[in-house]
Design a protein around this motif. Structure first.
Motif, PDB file in Angstrom:
ATOM      1  N   SER A  57     -41.299  38.599 -66.694  1.00  0.00           N
ATOM      2  CA  SER A  57     -42.209  39.272 -65.767  1.00  0.00           C
ATOM      3  C   SER A  57     -42.409  38.447 -64.506  1.00  0.00           C
ATOM      4  O   SER A  57     -42.324  38.960 -63.382  1.00  0.00           O
ATOM      5  CB  SER A  57     -43.548  39.536 -66.460  1.00  0.00           C
ATOM      6  OG  SER A  57     -44.465  40.145 -65.578  1.00  0.00           O
ATOM      7  N   ALA A  58     -42.648  37.158 -64.662  1.00  0.00           N
ATOM      8  CA  ALA A  58     -42.853  36.282 -63.510  1.00  0.00           C
ATOM      9  C   ALA A  58     -41.599  36.207 -62.649  1.00  0.00           C
ATOM     10  O   ALA A  58     -41.680  36.123 -61.411  1.00  0.00           O
ATOM     11  CB  ALA A  58     -43.264  34.888 -63.968  1.00  0.00           C
ATOM     12  N   PHE A  61     -40.850  38.251 -59.553  1.00  0.00           N
ATOM     13  CA  PHE A  61     -41.460  37.842 -58.290  1.00  0.00           C
ATOM     14  C   PHE A  61     -40.975  36.451 -57.866  1.00  0.00           C
ATOM     15  O   PHE A  61     -41.645  35.731 -57.143  1.00  0.00           O
ATOM     16  CB  PHE A  61     -42.983  37.875 -58.428  1.00  0.00           C
ATOM     17  CG  PHE A  61     -43.484  39.192 -58.961  1.00  0.00           C
ATOM     18  CD1 PHE A  61     -43.611  40.290 -58.123  1.00  0.00           C
ATOM     19  CD2 PHE A  61     -43.776  39.353 -60.319  1.00  0.00           C
ATOM     20  CE1 PHE A  61     -44.046  41.514 -58.619  1.00  0.00           C
ATOM     21  CE2 PHE A  61     -44.206  40.571 -60.816  1.00  0.00           C
ATOM     22  CZ  PHE A  61     -44.336  41.659 -59.964  1.00  0.00           C
ATOM     23  N   GLU A 192     -48.434  40.957 -68.295  1.00  0.00           N
ATOM     24  CA  GLU A 192     -49.465  40.922 -67.248  1.00  0.00           C
ATOM     25  C   GLU A 192     -49.647  39.512 -66.690  1.00  0.00           C
ATOM     26  O   GLU A 192     -49.836  39.326 -65.484  1.00  0.00           O
ATOM     27  CB  GLU A 192     -50.788  41.446 -67.798  1.00  0.00           C
ATOM     28  CG  GLU A 192     -51.857  41.590 -66.721  1.00  0.00           C
ATOM     29  CD  GLU A 192     -53.136  42.229 -67.208  1.00  0.00           C
ATOM     30  OE1 GLU A 192     -54.027  42.481 -66.372  1.00  0.00           O
ATOM     31  OE2 GLU A 192     -53.268  42.478 -68.433  1.00  0.00           O
ATOM     32  N   ALA A 195     -47.134  38.829 -64.182  1.00  0.00           N
ATOM     33  CA  ALA A 195     -47.469  39.498 -62.927  1.00  0.00           C
ATOM     34  C   ALA A 195     -48.520  38.709 -62.152  1.00  0.00           C
ATOM     35  O   ALA A 195     -48.460  38.619 -60.915  1.00  0.00           O
ATOM     36  CB  ALA A 195     -47.968  40.914 -63.218  1.00  0.00           C
ATOM     37  N   ALA A 200     -48.411  39.779 -58.129  1.00  0.00           N
ATOM     38  CA  ALA A 200     -48.024  41.184 -58.045  1.00  0.00           C
ATOM     39  C   ALA A 200     -49.126  42.004 -57.401  1.00  0.00           C
ATOM     40  O   ALA A 200     -50.317  41.704 -57.566  1.00  0.00           O
ATOM     41  CB  ALA A 200     -47.732  41.720 -59.445  1.00  0.00           C
ATOM     42  N   GLN A 204     -47.660  47.266 -58.837  1.00  0.00           N
ATOM     43  CA  GLN A 204     -46.701  46.541 -59.668  1.00  0.00           C
ATOM     44  C   GLN A 204     -47.337  46.074 -60.970  1.00  0.00           C
ATOM     45  O   GLN A 204     -46.732  46.190 -62.045  1.00  0.00           O
ATOM     46  CB  GLN A 204     -46.151  45.341 -58.895  1.00  0.00           C
ATOM     47  CG  GLN A 204     -45.273  45.707 -57.707  1.00  0.00           C
ATOM     48  CD  GLN A 204     -44.993  44.516 -56.815  1.00  0.00           C
ATOM     49  OE1 GLN A 204     -45.852  43.633 -56.639  1.00  0.00           O
ATOM     50  NE2 GLN A 204     -43.804  44.469 -56.236  1.00  0.00           N
ATOM     51  N   ARG A 205     -48.548  45.576 -60.863  1.00  0.00           N
ATOM     52  CA  ARG A 205     -49.235  45.086 -62.064  1.00  0.00           C
ATOM     53  C   ARG A 205     -49.497  46.229 -63.032  1.00  0.00           C
ATOM     54  O   ARG A 205     -49.299  46.078 -64.250  1.00  0.00           O
ATOM     55  CB  ARG A 205     -50.537  44.390 -61.670  1.00  0.00           C
ATOM     56  CG  ARG A 205     -51.267  43.732 -62.836  1.00  0.00           C
ATOM     57  CD  ARG A 205     -52.305  42.765 -62.300  1.00  0.00           C
ATOM     58  NE  ARG A 205     -53.192  42.281 -63.334  1.00  0.00           N
ATOM     59  CZ  ARG A 205     -54.123  41.338 -63.140  1.00  0.00           C
ATOM     60  NH1 ARG A 205     -54.242  40.781 -61.938  1.00  0.00           N
ATOM     61  NH2 ARG A 205     -54.897  40.943 -64.121  1.00  0.00           N
ATOM     62  N   LEU A 208     -46.289  47.155 -64.806  1.00  0.00           N
ATOM     63  CA  LEU A 208     -45.916  46.162 -65.802  1.00  0.00           C
ATOM     64  C   LEU A 208     -46.837  46.219 -67.023  1.00  0.00           C
ATOM     65  O   LEU A 208     -46.389  46.014 -68.159  1.00  0.00           O
ATOM     66  CB  LEU A 208     -45.914  44.765 -65.185  1.00  0.00           C
ATOM     67  CG  LEU A 208     -44.711  44.508 -64.266  1.00  0.00           C
ATOM     68  CD1 LEU A 208     -44.880  43.200 -63.507  1.00  0.00           C
ATOM     69  CD2 LEU A 208     -43.403  44.485 -65.064  1.00  0.00           C
ATOM     70  N   PHE A 277     -38.638  48.786 -60.246  1.00  0.00           N
ATOM     71  CA  PHE A 277     -38.252  47.381 -60.106  1.00  0.00           C
ATOM     72  C   PHE A 277     -36.738  47.197 -59.951  1.00  0.00           C
ATOM     73  O   PHE A 277     -36.282  46.088 -59.653  1.00  0.00           O
ATOM     74  CB  PHE A 277     -38.755  46.569 -61.296  1.00  0.00           C
ATOM     75  CG  PHE A 277     -40.246  46.403 -61.309  1.00  0.00           C
ATOM     76  CD1 PHE A 277     -40.855  45.428 -60.532  1.00  0.00           C
ATOM     77  CD2 PHE A 277     -41.055  47.232 -62.072  1.00  0.00           C
ATOM     78  CE1 PHE A 277     -42.234  45.270 -60.528  1.00  0.00           C
ATOM     79  CE2 PHE A 277     -42.436  47.086 -62.079  1.00  0.00           C
ATOM     80  CZ  PHE A 277     -43.030  46.107 -61.302  1.00  0.00           C
TER      81      PHE A 277
END
Length: 296
Positions: A57-58, A61, A192, A195, A200, A204-205, A208, A277
């Protein structure tokens, strides 16, 4: 992404998480026997799926893996504490976890309770440490988000509903609510927290979180299916305990075919949540499919 590439990246995350946890546990100021119980319940097993969720997830970004490692490890400590307590005689009374004796069986129930307590507490200590993120506001948000997912509104509350369902069978909606809290909350929060690390935006959050919710459902339904179709040797934990303990599951209520339909729908919903995404989310797509297709 090929299956081999996915497996390699998952294994790499597990190796790094294991090394981080081992080094961190070694720094704790605790009695030797307590440290041994903590290590027994945390190290030497597990796919480290929740830290992998944080990492993937991280990475959407452009957060480097090393910048999400401590956060993933903190989440894994919460997960391990929950397993240590879950296995206790007054809970699931399980003697096997990750192919070895559970903590209470290897030591004793009192020490297992205390080892779980220590893991829970140390997880939040780690999460509030600058190693998790240099910005104290981000660390505070991570702490609050994980506390909500792990506590009475999430995993702990779900465990209570699970226990109550053994004597008062839950209806279908209540089963989904219980599973979303007991198992799903720590899956969802991993996504989360990634994110949050990536700053995010709200859309986006939300997408996710929707993915994480679907992934949590897929993981739990697949787990329920494995409980009735796989062996203890394959699982590394006791198979068939849902039926033995009269657990409220979708399988118990609606049958195996219905559970497989729920699983398929969860994967579809999770993939839909990732649509915006693009290719950067392919590893998350592979992960939810892995949840659905796993054999242990």
């Amino acid at each position: 992404m090929t299956e081999d590439q996915f497996d390699s990246q998952l294994a790499d995350c597990a190796t790094q998480t294991e090394a981080f946890l081992a080094a961190h546990i070694a720094t704790l100021d605790a009695p030797e026997r307590l440290l041994a119980a903590i290590a027994h319940g945390t190290l030497g097993g597990g796919k480290r799926l929740r830290p992998f969720l944080v990492r993937l997830s991280a990475s959407l970004f452009d957060v480097p893996h090393e910048k999400s490692l401590a956060v993933g490890a903190a989440l894994e400590m919460i997960h391990c504490y929950s397993l240590v307590h879950d296995d206790l005689p007054d809970m699931d009374h399980d003697e096997l976890r990750r192919g070895k004796p559970t903590v209470w069986k290897a030591f004793d129930p009192a020490l297992a309770i205390l080892a779980g307590d220590a893991l829970l507490t140390e997880a939040f200590a780690l999460l509030s440490d600058p190693r998790s993120h240099p910005d104290p506001a981000i660390r505070a948000e991570l702490v609050l988000t994980l506390a909500h997912a792990a506590g009475s509104a999430g995993m702990v509350g779900g465990q209570v509903l699970d226990i109550e369902g053994e004597t008062n069978p839950l209806d279908e909606d209540a089963i989904f609510t219980m599973q979303a809290k007991k198992t799903g909350a720590l899956i969802r929060v991993g996504v989360e927290m990634g994110a949050i690390l990536g700053n995010a935006n709200s859309t986006q959050r939300a997408e996710l979180i929707r993915f994480g919710t679907a992934a949590g459902l897929a993981f739990q339904i697949a787990d329920d299916i494995l409980d009735v179709t796989a062996t203890s040797d394959a699982l590394g934990k006791t198979a068939g305990k849902d039926v033995a303990q009269n657990k409220s599951t979708i399988i118990a209520r609606n049958g195996l075919d219905a559970a497989r339909k729920v699983l398929d729908d969860a994967v579809v919903n999770g993939l839909d949540a990732l649509e915006n995404f693009g290719p950067s989310a392919d590893r998350l797509r592979s992960l939810i499919r892995h949840f659905a297709d796993r054999s242990h």
